[in-house]
Design a protein around this motif. Sequence first.
Motif, PDB file in Angstrom:
ATOM      1  N   UNK A 397       0.847  -1.203   0.000  1.00  0.00           N
ATOM      2  CA  UNK A 397       0.000   0.000   0.000  1.00  0.00           C
ATOM      3  C   UNK A 397       0.883   1.254   0.000  1.00  0.00           C
ATOM      4  N   UNK A 398       2.022   1.182   0.749  1.00  0.00           N
ATOM      5  CA  UNK A 398       2.934   2.326   0.792  1.00  0.00           C
ATOM      6  C   UNK A 398       3.461   2.659  -0.611  1.00  0.00           C
ATOM      7  N   UNK A 399       3.939   1.644  -1.313  1.00  0.00           N
ATOM      8  CA  UNK A 399       4.511   1.875  -2.645  1.00  0.00           C
ATOM      9  C   UNK A 399       3.418   2.322  -3.623  1.00  0.00           C
ATOM     10  N   UNK A 400       2.228   1.733  -3.490  1.00  0.00           N
ATOM     11  CA  UNK A 400       1.102   2.132  -4.346  1.00  0.00           C
ATOM     12  C   UNK A 400       0.814   3.626  -4.166  1.00  0.00           C
ATOM     13  N   UNK A 401       0.838   4.082  -2.886  1.00  0.00           N
ATOM     14  CA  UNK A 401       0.531   5.499  -2.614  1.00  0.00           C
ATOM     15  C   UNK A 401       1.650   6.407  -3.078  1.00  0.00           C
ATOM     16  N   UNK A 414       3.594  -0.772 -19.944  1.00  0.00           N
ATOM     17  CA  UNK A 414       4.031  -2.024 -20.572  1.00  0.00           C
ATOM     18  C   UNK A 414       3.150  -3.211 -20.178  1.00  0.00           C
ATOM     19  N   UNK A 415       1.847  -3.095 -20.314  1.00  0.00           N
ATOM     20  CA  UNK A 415       1.020  -4.252 -19.968  1.00  0.00           C
ATOM     21  C   UNK A 415      -0.295  -4.199 -20.721  1.00  0.00           C
ATOM     22  N   UNK A 416      -1.025  -5.294 -20.631  1.00  0.00           N
ATOM     23  CA  UNK A 416      -2.375  -5.327 -21.170  1.00  0.00           C
ATOM     24  C   UNK A 416      -3.400  -5.074 -20.079  1.00  0.00           C
ATOM     25  N   UNK A 417      -2.910  -4.776 -18.859  1.00  0.00           N
ATOM     26  CA  UNK A 417      -3.810  -4.495 -17.737  1.00  0.00           C
ATOM     27  C   UNK A 417      -4.206  -3.018 -17.754  1.00  0.00           C
ATOM     28  N   UNK A 418      -5.363  -2.691 -17.126  1.00  0.00           N
ATOM     29  CA  UNK A 418      -5.899  -1.335 -17.266  1.00  0.00           C
ATOM     30  C   UNK A 418      -5.077  -0.233 -16.607  1.00  0.00           C
ATOM     31  N   UNK A 419      -4.396  -0.552 -15.491  1.00  0.00           N
ATOM     32  CA  UNK A 419      -3.661   0.507 -14.791  1.00  0.00           C
ATOM     33  C   UNK A 419      -3.255  -0.011 -13.434  1.00  0.00           C
ATOM     34  N   UNK A 420      -3.045   0.863 -12.439  1.00  0.00           N
ATOM     35  CA  UNK A 420      -2.559   0.414 -11.130  1.00  0.00           C
ATOM     36  C   UNK A 420      -3.535  -0.540 -10.432  1.00  0.00           C
ATOM     37  N   UNK A 421      -3.000  -1.380  -9.547  1.00  0.00           N
ATOM     38  CA  UNK A 421      -3.824  -2.241  -8.707  1.00  0.00           C
ATOM     39  C   UNK A 421      -4.602  -1.380  -7.700  1.00  0.00           C
ATOM     40  N   UNK A 422      -5.688  -1.926  -7.194  1.00  0.00           N
ATOM     41  CA  UNK A 422      -6.537  -1.187  -6.249  1.00  0.00           C
ATOM     42  C   UNK A 422      -5.884  -1.130  -4.872  1.00  0.00           C
TER      43      UNK A 422
END
Length: 441
Positions: A397-401, A414-422
């Motif tokens: 969560x720290x790195x995500x923020x 560089x992915x086929x995923x929509x964006x950052x994880x929740x």
Amino acid sequence: MARLALVFFAAAFAARADWQAGAVAVSITPTEPIWLAGYASRTKPHEVVRQNIYAKALALRDTSSGATAVVITLDLVSIRRAQAEPIAAEIQKRHGIPRDRILFNASHTHSAPILGDAGSYLYHFGDQPEKYLAPIARYGEFARARILEAVDQSVKRLEPVTLSFGQSLAGFAVNRRRVTNRNWPGPVDHDVPVLAVRNAAGAVRAILFGYACHNTVMGDETVHGDYAGYAQAALEQRHPSAVALFVQGAGADQNPLPRRKVEHLERYGATLADAVDEVLAAKPRAVPGPLKTAIEFPVLNFQPPPTRAQLEKQTASTNESERRHAQRLLATLAKEGKIAGTVLYPVQAWNFGAFRLLALAGELVADYSVRFKNTYGHDALWVAGYSNDVFGYIPSLRVLREGGYEGGGAYQLFSGFPGPLAADVEDRIVSAVNRVMEKVK
Ligand SMILES: [Zn+2]
């Protein structure tokens, strides 16, 4: 009296040696020019093989229950679930080994071929993508056959062994997020866990060892296992009766620094091999077993995907990678009508009695290792990342923020995923880890 005690100790130790093991290394060095995975900046297939790369298998049979488990280590950037699960099903068919007793780990060497999905590299392939995609498809078939061969051979070679566990330290992993953000904290996991396998004659037959750091010393068009490949080669040279198998840890935010010179490859390889040898030379901590195993595939959520209008706007971005990500998601929308907002996340635990091995998917940041060692003990917990499915970064969560590349930026480039994880990513992983650890208690 002391001698008598030693005899009793040795007898007790032998009586507890309820294991069989077999280890084998099979080359997966490409035999034709092929695009290497890991760096978006490459503009051509590989030219030179600096070192052979391997699929390695360590089969472990706990003779009290008769159950066999197998660790498969790969000198590759990644293995996706789409490749790993059919291989696991075939292993189950051939050897009766259930899914929870099969563990895949990719070293994340950035000097090995693309395995499977070439989606993030397609834009390099110009108007003749088939020219580059055909070798990648052939390599996928080749690697699958070689991995299965390694497992077959490891099971065939099962022999009575004793297992021992210990840990050392090596210091060349640097928290790479601090390179550009000096005010960010820089957690590292410098532990070097080692599982040593010795036969009845005392010969070392297998060395399973770990470290948490990107295999990104080099960035050229040569094939090799990077520092982990050099460490494995050094250990096999020093212990000719052994197969050395490298397990990547929570090294997503760690780089080997300084880097980019062949002498760094050799130096970090030797440093890591020296750390492993310290454990091999120390008094062994016996691993009595039995081996208890569990795996779960919980769901991780991504943040809501961009709208079609936002993606269309993004196709005009001045950043080439952002533009291509938008084009890729628009193509998915056109083909499938929606963009997937979740991913399954393999969480696996093996309890050996003397220690527990926790194998988590994706590019795991060091925060997770520190957190789980604080919970389950630094002495007896081995945390592996890059296991069973390597699809992208897994921020705490720290790195995500904090954001940045590992926080979610990489998914948008560089992915086929929509964006950052929740924001529930860490909670979901911690819950799943607590569940599998409870199952193997
Ligand atoms: Zn990476």
